[in-house]
Every structure is written in C-alpha cells, then in structure tokens.
Motif scaffolding. Structure first.
Motif, PDB file in Angstrom:
ATOM      1  N   LEU A 344      41.192 -96.064  57.395  1.00 45.32           N
ATOM      2  CA  LEU A 344      40.666 -97.097  56.505  1.00 45.32           C
ATOM      3  C   LEU A 344      39.898 -98.180  57.266  1.00 45.32           C
ATOM      4  N   SER A 345      40.522 -98.728  58.291  1.00 45.47           N
ATOM      5  CA  SER A 345      39.841 -99.826  58.992  1.00 45.47           C
ATOM      6  C   SER A 345      38.602 -99.313  59.713  1.00 45.47           C
ATOM      7  N   LYS A 346      38.623 -98.053  60.092  1.00 47.66           N
ATOM      8  CA  LYS A 346      37.496 -97.505  60.840  1.00 47.66           C
ATOM      9  C   LYS A 346      36.292 -97.274  59.944  1.00 47.66           C
ATOM     10  N   ILE A 347      36.528 -96.764  58.741  1.00 46.67           N
ATOM     11  CA  ILE A 347      35.366 -96.462  57.904  1.00 46.67           C
ATOM     12  C   ILE A 347      34.672 -97.740  57.472  1.00 46.67           C
ATOM     13  N   ARG A 348      35.422 -98.832  57.441  1.00 51.96           N
ATOM     14  CA  ARG A 348      34.815-100.093  57.007  1.00 51.96           C
ATOM     15  C   ARG A 348      33.827-100.630  58.032  1.00 51.96           C
ATOM     16  N   THR A 349      33.829-100.059  59.231  1.00 51.59           N
ATOM     17  CA  THR A 349      32.845-100.491  60.230  1.00 51.59           C
ATOM     18  C   THR A 349      31.490 -99.826  60.003  1.00 51.59           C
ATOM     19  N   GLY A 350      31.438 -98.822  59.117  1.00 46.00           N
ATOM     20  CA  GLY A 350      30.159 -98.202  58.783  1.00 46.00           C
ATOM     21  C   GLY A 350      29.377 -99.098  57.834  1.00 46.00           C
ATOM     22  N   GLU A 351      28.232 -98.611  57.391  1.00 49.28           N
ATOM     23  CA  GLU A 351      27.407 -99.394  56.472  1.00 49.28           C
ATOM     24  C   GLU A 351      27.796 -99.062  55.042  1.00 49.28           C
ATOM     25  N   LEU A 352      28.120-100.090  54.278  1.00 43.45           N
ATOM     26  CA  LEU A 352      28.437 -99.902  52.864  1.00 43.45           C
ATOM     27  C   LEU A 352      27.135 -99.667  52.111  1.00 43.45           C
ATOM     28  N   VAL A 353      26.947 -98.439  51.614  1.00 46.00           N
ATOM     29  CA  VAL A 353      25.662 -98.109  50.992  1.00 46.00           C
ATOM     30  C   VAL A 353      25.733 -98.110  49.471  1.00 46.00           C
ATOM     31  N   TYR A 354      26.946 -98.039  48.918  1.00 45.45           N
ATOM     32  CA  TYR A 354      27.039 -97.925  47.463  1.00 45.45           C
ATOM     33  C   TYR A 354      28.451 -98.265  47.025  1.00 45.45           C
ATOM     34  N   THR A 355      28.571 -98.910  45.864  1.00 56.45           N
ATOM     35  CA  THR A 355      29.879 -99.110  45.233  1.00 56.45           C
ATOM     36  C   THR A 355      29.784 -98.548  43.832  1.00 56.45           C
ATOM     37  N   SER A 356      30.688 -97.644  43.496  1.00 55.21           N
ATOM     38  CA  SER A 356      30.588 -96.971  42.197  1.00 55.21           C
ATOM     39  C   SER A 356      31.135 -97.876  41.095  1.00 55.21           C
ATOM     40  N   SER A 357      30.924 -97.427  39.870  1.00 58.96           N
ATOM     41  CA  SER A 357      31.357 -98.231  38.729  1.00 58.96           C
ATOM     42  C   SER A 357      32.878 -98.348  38.677  1.00 58.96           C
ATOM     43  N   ASN A 358      33.597 -97.398  39.302  1.00 59.78           N
ATOM     44  CA  ASN A 358      35.061 -97.546  39.302  1.00 59.78           C
ATOM     45  C   ASN A 358      35.582 -98.037  40.647  1.00 59.78           C
ATOM     46  N   GLY A 359      34.704 -98.715  41.381  1.00 61.90           N
ATOM     47  CA  GLY A 359      35.151 -99.430  42.573  1.00 61.90           C
ATOM     48  C   GLY A 359      35.224 -98.621  43.861  1.00 61.90           C
ATOM     49  N   LEU A 360      34.718 -97.419  43.872  1.00 63.50           N
ATOM     50  CA  LEU A 360      34.746 -96.624  45.104  1.00 63.50           C
ATOM     51  C   LEU A 360      33.612 -97.081  46.022  1.00 63.50           C
ATOM     52  N   LYS A 361      33.954 -97.345  47.263  1.00 63.42           N
ATOM     53  CA  LYS A 361      32.933 -97.831  48.209  1.00 63.42           C
ATOM     54  C   LYS A 361      32.514 -96.678  49.115  1.00 63.42           C
ATOM     55  N   VAL A 362      31.216 -96.490  49.246  1.00 63.07           N
ATOM     56  CA  VAL A 362      30.689 -95.392  50.047  1.00 63.07           C
ATOM     57  C   VAL A 362      30.137 -95.954  51.354  1.00 63.07           C
ATOM     58  N   TYR A 363      30.662 -95.458  52.465  1.00 65.53           N
ATOM     59  CA  TYR A 363      30.216 -95.903  53.780  1.00 65.53           C
ATOM     60  C   TYR A 363      29.496 -94.765  54.490  1.00 65.53           C
ATOM     61  N   ARG A 364      28.413 -95.115  55.181  1.00 62.72           N
ATOM     62  CA  ARG A 364      27.711 -94.132  56.017  1.00 62.72           C
ATOM     63  C   ARG A 364      27.420 -94.792  57.358  1.00 62.72           C
ATOM     64  N   GLY A 365      26.963 -94.001  58.284  1.00 65.79           N
ATOM     65  CA  GLY A 365      26.628 -94.550  59.598  1.00 65.79           C
ATOM     66  C   GLY A 365      27.663 -94.224  60.650  1.00 65.79           C
ATOM     67  N   GLY A 366      28.686 -93.418  60.274  1.00 68.70           N
ATOM     68  CA  GLY A 366      29.663 -92.972  61.268  1.00 68.70           C
ATOM     69  C   GLY A 366      29.250 -91.607  61.822  1.00 68.70           C
ATOM     70  N   PRO A 367      30.157 -90.917  62.491  1.00 73.78           N
ATOM     71  CA  PRO A 367      29.826 -89.600  63.059  1.00 73.78           C
ATOM     72  C   PRO A 367      29.902 -88.515  61.994  1.00 73.78           C
ATOM     73  N   GLU A 368      28.961 -88.597  61.029  1.00 72.56           N
ATOM     74  CA  GLU A 368      29.050 -87.708  59.871  1.00 72.56           C
ATOM     75  C   GLU A 368      28.839 -86.242  60.240  1.00 72.56           C
ATOM     76  N   LYS A 369      27.919 -86.008  61.155  1.00 69.52           N
ATOM     77  CA  LYS A 369      27.653 -84.607  61.530  1.00 69.52           C
ATOM     78  C   LYS A 369      28.915 -83.977  62.104  1.00 69.52           C
ATOM     79  N   TRP A 370      29.648 -84.768  62.847  1.00 65.71           N
ATOM     80  CA  TRP A 370      30.833 -84.242  63.525  1.00 65.71           C
ATOM     81  C   TRP A 370      31.935 -83.954  62.522  1.00 65.71           C
ATOM     82  N   TYR A 371      32.316 -84.957  61.683  1.00 63.80           N
ATOM     83  CA  TYR A 371      33.452 -84.672  60.813  1.00 63.80           C
ATOM     84  C   TYR A 371      33.080 -83.746  59.662  1.00 63.80           C
TER      85      TYR A 371
END
Lengths: 432, 184
Positions: A344-371
């Motif tokens: 949880l604390s780690k994903i919050r260091t990524g860039e918040l790109v979107y928040t959905s209507s039901n409050g889901l926060k989407v983060y990008r900018g981490g090691p996406e290719k890897w995981y």
C-alpha cells in the motif's frame, strides 16, 4: 540548399563538450551525496517491496506447469519423418542421436502481427537447460533431473528470483527437437542439395508433414545441424533453431536452480489440480475486501478467478482474476490481504492518474513491466500467450486500503483502462 | 523512457551510483542548452552544476512523469530564467514578459564554442527573444514534446506552439538574410 531549410538538423548538431573541471565538480557532489545517504540509511535496509510479492506460496494449479513451456507445445503433434538415403543423413543421425551439450538461438515466428519470441537456450543435458530471454532481462533455468522439478526464474535488473518447484513432476527429460529429428525415419525426406550459410557448405533436407514440416541445413564437414526450421501450420508458427554450438563445456553454475545470494527471492510450489472459481464466489471465499469486474472488459471473454492457497498454512490466499482476450491483450488481476499490507505505501509513491467513481485510485509509474510479467506468467498455463513485450499494468488502492495489481498483455488506451477500473466493485456487492 | 524508469527504479532500490550514469548521459545536451540560452559557457557550466546538485538533493523524492532528459532540460531552462531575472533586477530594468534578445554589444564569441557552420545558427538564435529561443531548443535540440514542456513549465501548449512557430519563422528569415548578405 539554404541554411533555413534544414534548421532542425542544424539545431540538433549544436553540441558543447563539458570541460574536465565541470565533470570533476559534479562527480564530487555526487560522491558527497552518496556518502551522506550511506550515513543516514541503516545497514541492511529492507529492499524495496516491489522485489517480493509472495513468500512461500503454494498454488493449486494444473499439472501443465506455469513456467515450463512445451517447446514442448506441439511436440505431441510431431508426425512424419525424415528418412535416410544418403551418407550425410546417416552421419547426421549418428551425430545427434547421442546427446551432446549445445547452445542455440530459438525463434518462434508467428503468423500475423504477433511478435516473435526469440531466446538463447543452453542444453547441459536432456534434463537441464538454461534459457536467456529479452536480451538477458529474463533468465530461466530448468532442472528436470529429479523430483520435484525445479525452475529458477531470474530478473537480473531487478535482482529478483523466483524458485518454482513442481512437486509432482520429475524426473523427466526434455523432448529436445534434435532427438526428435533423429527419431524420424521413413524415407520421405527430400534432399534439396547444397547451399551456403555464413560461408559454410551445407546440405539441405526437407520433410513434408501436415503438422511439422522440417527443413534442416547440415554442415557437410561435421554432419551437425547449422539451422533447423519447423513449420507448424496448426499453431500458425515457424520454429527456427540456428547459431548452434555443440560440445560446449558449460560452467555448472549456469544451471543452478537456487536463487543467487544477492537476489531477493520467493518460492512457489505447485501441485495438484487447478482451483478455478467464479467471480461471484469471491465474496464467500476471500476473507478481505476483494474486488470483481462487474462487467467484462470489452475486448476479453468472461473473467474467472484462480485461487492460490497456501497449503503450508502460512500467510493468506491470493486470488488471480484473469480474462482471456482474442487479440492477446489478456487481463490479469492479483489481490490478497498480505499483498495489500505490503504494497500500500509503496504504490502511493507512483503517479495517481485516475480516481474512479467508487473511490478506487489508479497509480502508474512503478515497475509495471516487471510485475505485469509475473502476473501474466502466474496464470501462464491458462493464457494462450506469453507475456508480450508491450504489456502494461497499474496498481489500484481501494478506499479501505486494499491493493489490486493489474496486468494487461498489450497496449491499452486510457479509456479502456478507466472503464475496466470503473467496473470494479466489492465482491460482496456483486450479483451476477 | 523505459530506460529512464529503470534508472529511477534502480536509484530507489539503493543503487545511487546511477546518478553518475545520468550525468554522463545528459551532460552534453544540458550544457549546450544552457550555453545557447545564456551565450556564456562559464555561466552555462554553473547552471548545469546547480541543476545536478538540486537533482541529487531531491533524487530520493523524485517521481518520473515524463522523460528524465526532459525534466533536467526544463530545470536548466528555469535556472537560466531565474538568472536572467536576477540580472535584470540588479540592473534596475523593468521586467518584461518577453525577455530581450541579445544586443550587439553583448554578442558572445561563438567561435570558441561552435564550429563555423554552426556559428551562424548560434548568432541567429541570440537574435530571438529568450522564450522563443528556449522553446526551439527544448523542442528541437532536447527532443521534448510540447505536452511534456507544457506540463513541466506550467504554460499552455498553444502558447508554446505559438512561440515555436514565430521563433522558427524568425530564424529562417535571419539565416536566409545572412546568407544573402554573405553572398552579396
């Protein structure tokens, strides 16, 4: 030509070489900063959490292993044969019927737009091999010489290793294409005569076959293959083996299946049957706030969920939601209580790109290719395709702090991603 | 861009030596950018050193949203702007929105910095207003897209594109005029 006509080219040509004094000053500053960091960070700081996702997980999966790929796929379809009829061919059979350690480049070339899969494979024996993919960014070592079968997957750039044990497999041998070629004899081969590869004189043999059409180029001096092509029309692909080197004296360490000491590692043990459930079952099964896709992504089939249970009794369950796509852009989600706490604390260091209507926060900018590679490989026995080079992913935080990792096996538009996120609802609220 | 993300990822995982890699990779481009904006090599070197010093200090908190090169280039441009503004304050001249081009009396000696064929271009760039010079270099020399520049600088894409077009037109005019003058 007037200078103004190539202004862009001229601007790009502007270059000033830094002086030694400037280099020295900057490097001194970097050194001072490094020394300062060393003093403020405790020794043996915990590695970034992105390097470990699971510990001692055991998955209930089908016997067709996640990582072992039947090169292997389609081997059972081999039919037809190459017969003798010439001294050279008999010599070939003699040369390759006994195993000799070798290395070669393997290419799986697919019809259509699907990218080729290219890797280097080293065969220490028929039970032990090493595959190097993606210019060394992914390495896999297979040891099938004992039970359990062991597979080591290395990600050198991230210094992460996964040890996979197939508890109910082994000892066994890799079918190995050269031995399959050696086993085919019924006189139907065609001798296509002599040719040249890289200056070497070769004799070319061809065996027509509905499922596996062989063409082999044989060095006339050594009677060993220089190139092998296997056309598999039912799989819409061509397998090419080339750049052979035989009788290689490999270093034993190349075939170790224990994670290197300086790598963060986890271990996955697999046995038994797969445990697939429906999304609507997740509400009962998961003892944390899991999410489901209330509508399937427009480009995929209906999502299913794979339950990953720890039969060792350690930790909690992981749920892999997957949706297969005809265009190859399969979608995989991973959720678990343990993972939520860890990430949880780690994903919050990524860039918040979107928040959905039901409050889901989407983060990008981490090691996406890897995981995303790990997520896609974890359900690799179910998905028809391997992780694609243009795969992508994102991390999601729910209002209550649950974490969902998403992988898509191909490019995705923002609208497609956000529609998928909007469709995520708590499993307890989901009614089919 | 993936390489940039890997650099940042490695840095965040404790491999701080990648900072040297970053410097070595981008130092020429950043120094060139600073030098053509400032037309002063010594000042340009100071700018690049300052930018890297700030980057090193903030590296632990750094989050890459565009390209690393683009980010550092905009830092250079901002640093140069701040220097220009400070210089204008000291000279007690009112700040204009568009900073003046280099006057003849301040014309720098480009022979020490560039080869002959590029000296003409370097001269022509000094004749542009600062902001037009800046956008031309960031977009063409550094290779940044307008969107990225807009995001990092806080200015609108349309404003940037407008400056770029005017700057390019003026540059064409200057270079053609100079060619005509030289060839009689």
């Amino acid at each position: 030509m007037k200078p103004a006509d190539n202004i862009h080219k001229l601007i790009k040509k502007l270059q000033i070489e830094p002086g030694l004094d400037m280099d020295r000053k900057v490097h001194i500053r970097i050194t001072k900063a490094l020394e300062k960091w060393k003093k403020t960070k405790p020794a043996g700081s915990k590695p970034n959490i992105w390097r470990t996702i699971m510990k001692s997980r055991i998955t209930k999966l089908a016997a067709a292993a996640v990582i072992i790929i039947a090169i292997l796929i389609g081997i059972n379809q081999f039919g037809g044969s190459i017969g003798g009829g010439s001294v050279v061919w008999a010599d070939v059979l003699k040369q390759i019927s006994e195993f000799r350690p070798y290395v070669c480049k393997m290419t799986f070339d697919y019809d259509g737009d699907r990218p080729s899969d290219i890797y280097t494979v080293m065969y220490m024996s028929r039970s032990r091999r090493r595959e190097i993919r993606d210019e060394g960014r992914l390495i896999q070592v297979f040891d099938m010489s004992q039970r359990p079968v062991r597979i080591l997957t290395l990600y050198p750039e991230q210094k992460f290793a996964r040890e996979t044990l197939l508890l109910d497999r082994g000892p066994t041998k890799d079918p190995d294409m050269l031995r399959i070629i050696a086993g085919r004899q019924n006189g139907t081969e065609e001798d296509l005569g002599l040719a040249k590869i890289d200056g070497k004189t070769v004799r070319v043999f061809h065996s027509p076959d509905k499922y596996n059409e062989f063409t082999v180029w044989i060095d006339v001096k050594t009677s060993l293959p220089e190139r092998v092509e296997i056309r598999q029309p039912t799989s819409n692909r061509m397998i090419i083996m080339e750049e052979f080197e035989f009788d290689v004296e490999f270093d034993e360490s190349l075939f170790e299946t224990t994670a290197p000491e300086d790598y963060a590692a986890d271990r996955v043990e697999m046995a038994g049957k797969e445990s697939l459930i429906k999304q609507e079952d997740l509400a009962e099964k998961a003892d944390f706030e899991a999410y489901v896709l209330s509508t399937r992504p427009t480009w995929t089939k209906e999502p299913r969920v794979m339950e990953v249970s720890n039969v060792m009794g350690i930790g909690d369950d992981i749920y892999m939601t997957f949706a297969v796509a005809d265009d190859g852009r399969h979608v995989v989600l991973m959720q678990s209580q343990m993972m939520s706490k860890m990430l949880l604390s780690k994903i919050r260091t990524g860039e918040l790109v979107y928040t959905s209507s039901n409050g889901l926060k989407v983060y990008r900018g981490g090691p996406e290719k890897w995981y995303s590679n790990i997520l896609l490989e974890s359900v690799g026995n179910i998905l028809p395709d391997k992780p694609s080079p243009d795969r992508t992913g994102c991390a999601i935080e729910s209002p209550s702090g649950a974490v969902i990792l998403i992988a898509i096996n191909g490019p995705i538009s923002d609208d497609e991603l956000f529609d998928a996120v909007e469709s995520l609802v708590p499993a307890k609220e989901y009614k089919k | 861009m993936l390489e940039d993300k890997l650099i940042i990822y490695q840095f965040n995982r404790g491999n701080r030596e990648v900072l040297r890699q970053v410097y070595e990779k981008y130092k020429k481009d950043l120094l060139t950018l600073a030098a053509v904006l400032l037309y002063d090599r010594n000042a340009a070197e100071d700018v690049v050193q300052d930018v890297f010093a700030s980057f090193i200090e903030s590296a632990e908190k750094f989050r890459l949203t565009g390209t690393l090169k683009g980010y550092l280039a905009v830092c250079v441009a901002n640093n140069v702007r701040n220097r220009n503004k400070a210089r204008q304050r000291h000279q007690s001249v009112g700040l204009d929105e568009v900073e003046p081009a280099v006057s003849d009396s301040e014309r720098p000696d480009f022979s020490a910095m560039f080869s002959e064929d590029l000296q003409r271009l370097a001269w022509a760039l000094t004749q542009l207003p600062y902001q037009q010079r800046e956008i031309l270099l960031l977009h063409v020399h550094t290779g940044m897209k307008f969107g990225e520049i807009a995001k990092l600088s806080g200015e609108s894409i349309n404003t940037l594109k407008g400056r770029y077009r005017y700057g390019l037109d003026k540059l064409r005019f200057l270079l053609n005029s100079r060619v005509k003058n030289e060839t009689g």
